[in-house]
Design a protein around this motif. Structure first.
Motif, short mmCIF file in Angstrom:
data_model
loop_
_atom_site.label_atom_id
_atom_site.label_comp_id
_atom_site.label_asym_id
_atom_site.label_seq_id
_atom_site.Cartn_x
_atom_site.Cartn_y
_atom_site.Cartn_z
N PRO A 1 19.75 -2.62 57.15
CA PRO A 1 20.54 -2.37 55.94
C PRO A 1 21.99 -2.79 56.14
O PRO A 1 22.70 -2.20 56.95
N ASN A 2 22.42 -3.80 55.44
CA ASN A 2 23.77 -4.34 55.62
C ASN A 2 24.84 -3.59 54.83
O ASN A 2 26.01 -3.59 55.21
N ILE A 3 24.45 -2.99 53.73
CA ILE A 3 25.39 -2.24 52.88
C ILE A 3 25.07 -0.75 53.01
O ILE A 3 23.96 -0.32 52.70
N ILE B 1 25.35 3.42 52.30
CA ILE B 1 25.32 4.20 51.07
C ILE B 1 26.72 4.36 50.50
O ILE B 1 26.94 4.20 49.28
N GLU B 2 27.70 4.66 51.35
CA GLU B 2 29.08 4.83 50.86
C GLU B 2 29.59 3.53 50.24
O GLU B 2 30.20 3.56 49.16
N GLU B 3 29.36 2.41 50.91
CA GLU B 3 29.78 1.12 50.34
C GLU B 3 29.05 0.86 49.03
O GLU B 3 29.65 0.39 48.05
N GLY B 4 27.77 1.17 48.99
CA GLY B 4 26.97 0.93 47.79
C GLY B 4 27.45 1.76 46.61
O GLY B 4 27.51 1.27 45.48
N ILE B 5 27.80 3.02 46.87
CA ILE B 5 28.31 3.87 45.80
C ILE B 5 29.65 3.35 45.29
O ILE B 5 29.92 3.33 44.09
N ASP B 6 30.50 2.90 46.20
CA ASP B 6 31.79 2.32 45.79
C ASP B 6 31.57 1.10 44.90
O ASP B 6 32.26 0.92 43.88
N LEU B 7 30.62 0.24 45.28
CA LEU B 7 30.33 -0.96 44.49
C LEU B 7 29.75 -0.59 43.12
O LEU B 7 30.08 -1.21 42.10
N PHE B 8 28.89 0.44 43.11
CA PHE B 8 28.34 0.89 41.83
C PHE B 8 29.45 1.42 40.93
O PHE B 8 29.50 1.09 39.74
N ILE B 9 30.34 2.25 41.46
CA ILE B 9 31.39 2.86 40.65
C ILE B 9 32.33 1.80 40.08
O ILE B 9 32.74 1.87 38.92
N ASN C 1 20.14 -4.57 49.78
CA ASN C 1 19.37 -4.39 51.00
C ASN C 1 17.88 -4.64 50.74
O ASN C 1 17.17 -5.17 51.60
N VAL C 2 17.41 -4.26 49.56
CA VAL C 2 16.02 -4.53 49.19
C VAL C 2 15.81 -6.04 49.04
O VAL C 2 14.79 -6.58 49.47
N VAL C 3 16.79 -6.72 48.45
CA VAL C 3 16.70 -8.18 48.34
C VAL C 3 16.64 -8.80 49.74
O VAL C 3 15.86 -9.73 49.98
N ASP C 4 17.45 -8.29 50.65
CA ASP C 4 17.39 -8.76 52.05
C ASP C 4 15.97 -8.64 52.59
O ASP C 4 15.45 -9.55 53.25
N ALA C 5 15.34 -7.49 52.34
CA ALA C 5 13.98 -7.26 52.83
C ALA C 5 13.00 -8.26 52.23
O ALA C 5 12.12 -8.78 52.92
N LEU C 6 13.15 -8.55 50.94
CA LEU C 6 12.27 -9.51 50.29
C LEU C 6 12.43 -10.91 50.89
O LEU C 6 11.44 -11.62 51.10
N THR D 1 14.38 1.52 53.17
CA THR D 1 15.43 2.44 52.71
C THR D 1 16.74 2.01 53.34
O THR D 1 16.80 1.04 54.10
N ASN D 2 17.79 2.77 53.09
CA ASN D 2 19.06 2.51 53.76
C ASN D 2 19.09 3.06 55.18
O ASN D 2 20.04 2.83 55.92
#
Length: 330
Positions: free
Chosen positions: A311-313, A315-323, A207-212, A230-231
């Protein structure tokens, strides 16, 4: 489009380089990590190792560039002021000088909401809200001074600049926020102040990359401005921890500690490390205690309305991707 990315071997910088490459940019990447730099070079990205405080190198890197994404910084809750000043203030100044000298079309600067931090609860902070007179640490102070360098070049020379302030970036590749929590948990339990009933904002890295990327194409009306990123999903710390460990399939172990007690311990650690271990970071700092013990959320209305940020992703999706990434790494 030719673009220079500083901090390209860092967490955010690597993600940005990958996306810029997908979008057809001709990228020059710079950073301090030679191993990651080699990986970037293997992906057909021009990598030039450099320190931000190297004036000659920073200015020369701007040559033939149309756009600069300044993601590089010295980032830590502890350390000598001079080191932060050289990297964060002088490094930004040298890049701005190079951008002017070589007629760069746009300068996109990554700052930090740490400049807002006070040891009190703050909700929905806007970009133009009053800042604390004394910043919480050398990192926050020098990042604020770096923003002033950017402001000055915009006002005096009309170099198109846009600054973002992303909050608590996480995701695959993160080596700080969630990994630190997991390492603390492995050693026993996570300390909770006020039962974890503090409200926080975090931001998924893509999401930060999207902002950039939105800054790269933003209209002239955005030049010289700052944007919170932020998200847009403020959550209680305890809820974030429960979500994380639920997704990991592990029981969450916590222990209660009063804010005043934690703050005193942190101050004691800082005093001892300042006297006896100058080159080491204390296991806890007052800033760290403040982050997990005081609420801080940001207003992102300006980014939504003026940049078109969404924010396209989640927090729940982001945590799943991190895990998923974390388990593969293990």
């Amino acid at each position: 489009m030719k673009a220079l990315v500083t901090g390209a071997t860092g967490f955010l910088g690597q993600k940005l380089v990958n996306r810029l490459k997908q979008n057809g940019y001709i990228i020059t990447a710079t950073g301090r990590n030679h191993e990651i730099g080699k990986q970037l070079a293997d992906q057909q990205v021009q990598f030039i190792a450099a320190n931000l405080d190297d004036q000659t190198k920073m200015e020369s890197l701007c040559q033939n560039q149309e756009m600069i994404f300044h993601c590089g910084a010295r980032s830590a809750p502890w350390g000598d002021y001079e080191g932060f000043y050289q990297s964060n203030v002088l490094g930004t100044r040298y890049l701005l000088q190079g951008a002017l000298k070589h007629h760069v079309k746009r300068f996109i600067h990554v700052s930090t909401p740490s400049i807002y931090f006070q040891f009190e609860d703050r909700f929905q902070i806007k970009e133009n809200d009053p800042l604390p007179t004394k910043k919480v640490n050398a990192y926050a102070e020098t990042k604020w001074l770096a923003e002033q360098e950017v402001d000055q070049v915009w006002k005096e020379h009309q170099l198109p600049t846009i600054t973002i302030r992303p909050r608590a970036i996480f995701g695959p590749g993160d080596q700080t926020i969630i990994p630190r929590l997991l390492r603390i948990h492995e050693r026993g339990s996570i300390p909770l102040i006020e039962g974890g009933q503090v409200e926080l904002d975090i931001t998924y890295v893509e999401n930060v990359v999207d902002a950039l990327l939105l800054c790269a194409s933003a209209p002239e009306s955005c030049f010289g401005k700052k944007y919170n990123i932020t998200n847009g999903e403020p959550k209680l710390l305890i809820d974030l921890l429960q979500l994380l460990f639920q997704r990991l399939g592990e029981p969450l172990r916590t222990r209660e500690i009063p804010f005043s007690t934690a703050y005193r311990f942190a101050r004691l650690f800082e005093w001892a490390y300042r006297l006896f271990r100058h080159n080491s970071e204390p296991p806890i700092t007052r800033y760290t205690i403040g982050v997990i013990g005081k609420s801080q959320t940001l207003d992102i209305a300006a980014a939504k309305e003026e940049l078109g940020y969404h924010p396209n992703i989640s927090i729940e999706e982001g945590i799943d991707l991190f895990i998923r990434w974390w388990k593969n790494k293990l």
